[in-house]
Design an enzyme around this catalytic site. Structure first.
Site, PDB file in Angstrom:
ATOM      1  CB  SER A   1     -98.978 -32.190  50.111  1.00 32.15           C
ATOM      2  OG  SER A   1     -97.771 -31.686  50.615  1.00 32.15           O
TER       3      SER A   1
ATOM      4  CG  ASP B   1     -99.136 -28.307  50.693  1.00 30.24           C
ATOM      5  OD1 ASP B   1    -100.270 -28.816  50.828  1.00 30.24           O
ATOM      6  OD2 ASP B   1     -98.085 -28.924  50.891  1.00 30.24           O
TER       7      ASP B   1
END
Length: 349
Positions: free
Chosen positions: A47, A206
Site C-alpha cells: 500500500s 490492498d
C-alpha cells in the site's frame, strides 16, 4: 551520528501500509539516506509502503541517494496537493472527497446526525462502482509520475510489492519487471475507496489484508539477514477503545497487523529450532528483525487521518519519521548485521 567511518552494512526494508500515515515512512527513509555506510539491498512494501518503496527505487536508479530523496519528496508533495490537482474537475479541498461524487448532501447529513466524517459516511453508503463515469483513482497521477523503467531497473535495491487477490484472498507479490504502475496501484487499492485493479485477468485489492508487508521475499539467501520493519499501525494500545470510531480504528489496526504478526511468529519458531539444534544453521535463514516506529505519534491519529493527507499532517509525520529513524540508528547502528533488536520470544510469550 559519530563522524568516524563505518563499515558498509546491508539491510532489507519492510514497509507497512497506512494511507497518509505513510509519510512517516517517507521521513524514516529520508533519514536512512543520510548514512553512506547503510546500503538497502531489498524493499518489500504494501500500500503506502509500496508507493514509498517504488519512489525510493526509482529515484535511486536515476540519481543515487539524492535522487531517492527527491523522488520521495515529489511523491508526497503530489499526494498532499489535494483533490483539485489529482483529479481535474474536482474543487473540493479534502483530497479524500475525490473518491465520492457528489458529496455535498453526505457532508450535511453526517455532520448533523452522525459522529462520522463525510468520508466515513460515504464509504458506508456508496461504492466506488456507483459513480461511473465520474469516478477516478486519485492515486493514479502520483503513481504514473514514477518512472517505471527506473522502478524496475536492475541496479539498486530489489523491490517487491504485495496485493491481495480479490477472488482468492491470497497475497501476490510482484517483483522485478512485474512491478508496474498497475501493480503499485493494486497494492494500495482499498476496496471501499477504489475499484479493484485488474492484472493478468485477476482483480486485486490492498495488500494489507494479506501481507502488511510481505516478509518472505526478503528471506532469499542472497539478501542480508537484517529486516528493518517500518511500522505504521501500533501493535499495542494501553487503553481499551470505547467509542464507535475508536473501536473501528482498533479493528482496522489489528486486521492490518495480523499478517505481519503471523510472519514474525514463524520467524520466532525457526529461530527457536535453530537455537535448539533441530535445524542446522544455514538450512534456513536466521532473520535479524528490527522495527522502526513511533507508536506514541500514531496512537494520536486514527483511520480518518489515513485518508486526510493535508500538508500539516504530512510534515508532522515526515519529521516524526526522521526522528524515529534517528533514535533507531543511535541505539542500534552497531547491532545491524550482528543481532536482532526485537525480542520475538518475548513478543509471543
Amino acid at each position: 551520528m559519530a563522524a568516524k567511518a563505518r563499515k558498509t552494512k546491508r539491510i532489507n526494508l519492510a514497509l507497512q501500509g497506512g494511507g497518509a500515515h505513510g509519510a512517516l515512512t517517507w521521513g524514516v527513509l529520508d533519514r536512512l539516506l543520510d548514512e553512506e555506510w547503510l546500503d538497502v539491498a531489498a524493499i518489500s512494501g504494501t500500500s503506502a509502503g509500496a508507493l514509498n518503496g517504488a519512489a525510493f527505487k526509482a529515484g535511486y536508479a536515476a540519481g543515487g541517494r539524492e535522487g531517492a530523496r527527491e523522488t520521495l519528496a515529489t511523491l508526497w508533495d503530489t499526494v498532499g496537493r489535494g483533490a483539485s490537482d489529482l483529479v481535474p474537475g474536482f474543487a473540493q479541498s479534502d483530497w479524500a472527497r475525490a473518491f465520492f461524487y457528489p458529496l455535498d448532501m453526505a457532508i450535511s447529513v453526517s455532520e448533523a446526525l452522525l459522529p462520522f466524517t463525510p468520508v466515513d459516511l460515504a464509504a458506508q453508503m456508496f461504492s466506488p462502482y456507483d459513480w461511473a463515469p465520474f469516478w477516478g483513482n486519485p492515486l493514479e497521477p502520483a503513481v504514473r509520475a514514477l518512472d517505471i523503467d527506473n522502478v524496475c531497473a536492475e541496479g539498486g535495491p530489489a523491490l517487491y510489492v504485495a496485493a491481495t487477490n480479490a477472488h482468492t484472498g491470497k497475497v501476490r507479490v510482484f517483483g522485478g519487471a512485474e512491478v508496474t504502475h498497475q501493480a503499485i496501484m493494486a497494492s494500495a487499492c482499498l476496496p471501499t475507496f477504489f475499484r479493484a485493479v485488474e492484472i493478468d485477468g485477476e482483480s486485486y485489492w490492498d495488500g494489507g489484508y494479506s501481507a502488511n508487508p510481505a516478509l518472505f521475499p526478503l528471506y532469499d539467501k542472497g539478501l542480508p539477514d537484517d529486516i528493518v520493519i517500518v511500522s505504521l499501525n501500533p501493535l499495542y494500545r494501553p487503553v481499551v477503545p470505547e467509542t464507535s470510531q475508536e473501536i473501528l480504528n482498533r479493528i482496522n489496526e489489528i486486521s492490518f497487523n495480523a499478517a505481519l504478526l503471523s510472519d514474525l511468529r514463524a520467524i520466532a519458531f525457526v529461530k527457536r529450532l535453530l537455537a535448539q539444534g533441530v535445524i542446522e544453521h544455514g538450512a534456513m535463514k536466521d532473520v535479524l528483525v528490527h522495527i522502526i516506529s513511533d507508536d506514541d505519534t500514531m496512537r494520536e491519529l486514527s483511520a480518518r487521518t489515513k485518508m486526510a493527507p493535508n500538508a500539516a499532517l504530512l510534515e508532522r509525520l515526515f519529521k516524526a519519521g526522521r526522528n524515529a529513524a534517528d533514535r533507531f540508528l543511535r541505539a542500534h547502528c552497531d547491532d545491524l548485521g550482528e543481532r536482532a533488536t526485537v525480542d520475538l520470544q518475548a513478543m509471543f510469550r
